[in-house]
Every structure is written in C-alpha cells, then in structure tokens.
Design a protein around this motif. Structure first.
Motif, PDB file in Angstrom:
ATOM      1  N   SER A   1       0.879  -1.153   0.149  1.00 35.26           N
ATOM      2  CA  SER A   1       0.016  -0.032  -0.054  1.00 35.26           C
ATOM      3  C   SER A   1       0.781   1.405   0.138  1.00 35.26           C
ATOM      4  CB  SER A   1      -0.946   0.155   1.125  1.00 35.26           C
ATOM      5  OG  SER A   1      -0.496  -0.341   2.428  1.00 35.26           O
TER       6      SER A   1
ATOM      7  N   ASP B   1      -6.388   5.219   5.119  1.00 32.56           N
ATOM      8  CA  ASP B   1      -5.465   4.153   4.979  1.00 32.56           C
ATOM      9  C   ASP B   1      -5.922   3.092   6.233  1.00 32.56           C
ATOM     10  OD1 ASP B   1      -3.184   2.547   5.473  1.00 32.56           O
ATOM     11  OD2 ASP B   1      -1.845   4.035   5.696  1.00 32.56           O
TER      12      ASP B   1
ATOM     13  N   TYR C   1      -4.754  -1.189   9.118  1.00 32.99           N
ATOM     14  CA  TYR C   1      -4.889  -2.444  10.494  1.00 32.99           C
ATOM     15  C   TYR C   1      -6.465  -2.501  10.616  1.00 32.99           C
ATOM     16  CZ  TYR C   1      -0.210  -0.880  11.111  1.00 32.99           C
ATOM     17  OH  TYR C   1       1.408  -0.906  10.913  1.00 32.99           O
TER      18      TYR C   1
ATOM     19  N   THR D   1      -3.982  -3.491   2.703  1.00 32.46           N
ATOM     20  CA  THR D   1      -2.803  -3.779   2.456  1.00 32.46           C
ATOM     21  C   THR D   1      -2.989  -5.715   2.521  1.00 32.46           C
ATOM     22  OG1 THR D   1      -0.518  -3.985   2.929  1.00 32.46           O
ATOM     23  CG2 THR D   1      -1.806  -3.538   4.575  1.00 32.46           C
TER      24      THR D   1
ATOM     25  N   SER E   1      -0.360  -6.879   4.146  1.00 30.93           N
ATOM     26  CA  SER E   1       1.132  -7.088   4.693  1.00 30.93           C
ATOM     27  C   SER E   1       0.814  -7.262   6.216  1.00 30.93           C
ATOM     28  CB  SER E   1       1.775  -5.668   4.773  1.00 30.93           C
ATOM     29  OG  SER E   1       2.294  -5.538   3.457  1.00 30.93           O
ATOM     30  N   LYS E   2      -0.441  -7.023   6.690  1.00 28.43           N
ATOM     31  CA  LYS E   2      -0.627  -7.128   7.916  1.00 28.43           C
ATOM     32  C   LYS E   2      -1.439  -8.525   8.429  1.00 28.43           C
ATOM     33  CE  LYS E   2       1.843  -3.331   8.409  1.00 28.43           C
ATOM     34  NZ  LYS E   2       1.425  -2.029   7.974  1.00 28.43           N
TER      35      LYS E   2
END
Ligand SMILES: *Cc1c(COP(=O)(O)O)cnc(C)c1O
Length: 352
Positions: free
Chosen positions: A86, A181, A184, A207, A209-210
C-alpha cells in the motif's frame, strides 16, 4: 550524497523502516508483521506452475485479482487498484491528487511515510496535532479544503475514528480526496470500503501485509470511485505497469479463498492484544485501547528508548520513535501468545 543529486531532493529525509535484522533470530515485534505464515493454499500455489512462467511479464491489469477483490468487497472491478504494497498506492495518490494548490493534511502522529511523500513531491502539508489523549479529532478535518490522509486505525496509537466521523470529514471536504489508510482495519476497526459508492472523494487503501500475512509479497489495494482509480492507473502506467509480480498476483487471489484462515488468525491476535494490554497495565504501563495488531505503551520509569534497547539485548525487537510527544512510548507488535509471554518475562526481568 553525490554532487549529481537534484537540488530538489537534497533536503529530503527518507522514511526509516523498522529494523529487519538478518544476523540473529529476534522475537520480532517491531514492524507489525503477522507471526503466522500465509494460508496453506497460498503456499501451495507458490510452489506450483506460476514460478515456471516468470519468464513472462505479469498481467499489468492484474485482472484476476482485481475481479476477486471486487467480489470480496462487494464493488465493481473498476473500483479496485492494485499496488506494490500500500506504500506504493500512497505514493501514487500523493502524486496524483496533491500539488502546490491542492495541499495535504494529516495528523502529527501517524504513519511516517505521509510527510516523506509530501516532501518528495513538494506538497505543502498541514500537520494537525492529535488531541491530548492521542486521538484524532474529526472536527479538525472538517471543511479543511485540502486533501486529507488518515490512517484508521491510526498508527502508532492504534486508536480509531468511527465510520460516521469519517463520513463527516468526507461530506465537509467534497472538493478534495479523503484517503483512509486501513492497513489495520481487520483487527477491529470500522472499514469505509462500503462507502465508496456514496462518496466520489473517498479512497480506501488496504494491504495484505498485516492481517493477510504477506508483508514479504508486497501487495496493497485501493477501493474508490472509477475516476479516482483511473487517475491512479494513469500514474502506474507512467511509472511501472508491471507493479505486481506473478507470484504475488496468484497469492493474493488464493488468500481470498481462504478468508476463514485469516479471520481466525486475526481473532487470535485480538485475544493476545487484550491479554498483553491487561498484563502491561498490571505492570504499571499506560497502554492505549488499540484496535490494531500493535500496542502503544509507556512505562513511568522504563522510558521509550531505554526499554527498546534493553529488550533488544534480550533478543526482543520493538519499535521506538524518537519524535516529540511520543519519545517516551514504544510500539509493540502483537504476536503469538508465546511471544507475548516472552515479552512479559523480559519486562519483568528489567523491572526486577
Ligand atoms: C504497514 C503500513 C502500511 C504499508 O504497508 P505495505 O506493506 O506497503 O502494504 C501503510 N499504512 C500504514 C499505516 C501501515 O502501518
């Protein structure tokens, strides 16, 4: 700096990523990665035939993944943009929507990349202080007449705005882009993804990623009105049309078929967050009510920098930000129950 660097960039302060030590095995609680591997289907797909096709460029549109994401989030494919993490999407959005006339606003304590992109692209930024209790005050962003970037949940505080607060910001800035954004959001925030059809100035960025255990694959996506997505594509096709590699495209698709796996991992992280918050508070820490996969905490005696370095010596990596207002704090990624217990044992040792 070489004598060749453009003077435009000579004052640029680059983003400092969290440490990624390659020398020894730390308990790694410093960059908000998932402690869990990607789901079984993702691992299987990566061992499969796609690797043999790496001689060929990937689909620049990422049509398969775009289609699946659109289904998953109940939007149309024209509402989905894919990024190499992101971070790339944030970069493209700053480039696409901000300039000397269309400024940007974001909180003083938030994701460290926002000021870097503003500086990189020469965009005047209004940096708005958080409230005393570290929350974002929605009213500070109403009617700003600027593009607005808000991490929700915010990092590194873990605190959230409600969806209706974000809606107030959207409604009072109709001529400007509001980028939310949601890196999370899967750990207990309220997503604004369902609002993109109601607000043509809303860009939601998420994203893998998490919550989807794929920080190493570099995959993010944005949801927004068709025209906003076209603007991002205009930038992407001017910089790097093949921004998502073949393996990541496949991994991204398969992960959506295994949502139950990721939901269960997120639930576990949230339980460990409740546990670690309670245990740290019992030890005298102030800990925010995080809705993310990290804790933001301050001890009255063992202050930020010191706690960070002492834990590092004990093999546990956390994050410290040497920034005004938060230099006494540390950010601790919520990992497995075992990792949280190891952290608490180390802290007990330091406090003894
Ligand atoms: C981690 C993070 C991102 C970026 O993640 P990518 O790995 O580039 O997808 C974006 N915003 C915030 C607030 C983050 O913490």
């Amino acid at each position: 700096m070489s004598r060749f660097l453009s003077s435009r960039l000579s004052a640029l302060e680059a983003y400092t990523p969290g440490e990624q030590p390659q020398d020894m095995a730390y308990i790694k609680l410093n960059t908000n990665e998932s402690p869990f591997p990607p789901s079984p289907g993702v691992l299987a797909a990566l061992n499969g035939q796609e690797a043999a096709r790496l001689n060929l460029y990937p689909d620049p549109a990422g049509a398969g993944l775009v289609e699946r994401l659109a289904q998953h989030y109940g939007v149309n494919p024209e509402n989905v943009f894919l990024g190499n993490g992101s971070d790339e999407i944030l970069s493209f959005a700053f480039m696409a929507f901000c300039d000397g006339e269309r400024h940007v606003a974001f909180p003083d304590i938030s994701y460290g990349f926002y000021p870097v992109y503003a500086q990189l692209y020469g965009i005047p930024a209004q940096v708005i202080p958080l409230a005393e209790d570290l929350s974002i005050r929605a009213e500070d962003y109403c009617g700003l007449q600027k593009n607005i970037v808000i991490a929700n949940p915010n990092a590194p505080t873990g605190l959230c705005l409600t969806r209706s607060e974000i809606e107030r910001i959207l409604r009072t800035n109709p001529g400007y882009v509001v980028l939310v954004d949601e890196a999370y959001v899967d750990f207990g925030g309220e997503s604004c993804a369902q609002l993109i059809n109601r607000y043509d100035n809303l860009l939601v960025v998420q994203t893998y990623s998490k919550s989807r255990s794929m920080a190493g694959a570099r995959l993010g996506f944005a949801l927004g009105e068709k025209a906003l997505i076209e603007d991002l594509n205009r930038i992407k096709f001017s910089i790097n049309p093949y921004n998502i590699n073949r393996l990541t495209l496949v991994a991204g698709e398969v992960a959506l078929e295994e949502q139950d796996y990721y939901d269960a991992r997120c639930k576990n992280i949230m339980e460990n967050r409740t546990y670690a918050t309670k245990e740290l508070r019992r030890r005298g820490f102030f800990v925010t009510d995080s809705r993310a996969n990290f804790l933001f905490a301050r001890h009255p005696v063992l202050l930020g920098r010191e706690l960070y370095s002492k834990l590092k010596k004990l093999g546990i990596l956390i994050r410290h930000f040497n920034k005004p207002r938060i230099s006494d704090y540390v950010r601790i990624t919520v990992g497995t129950r075992e990792q949280m217990d190891a952290l608490l044992r180390a802290i007990d040792q330091l406090l003894a």
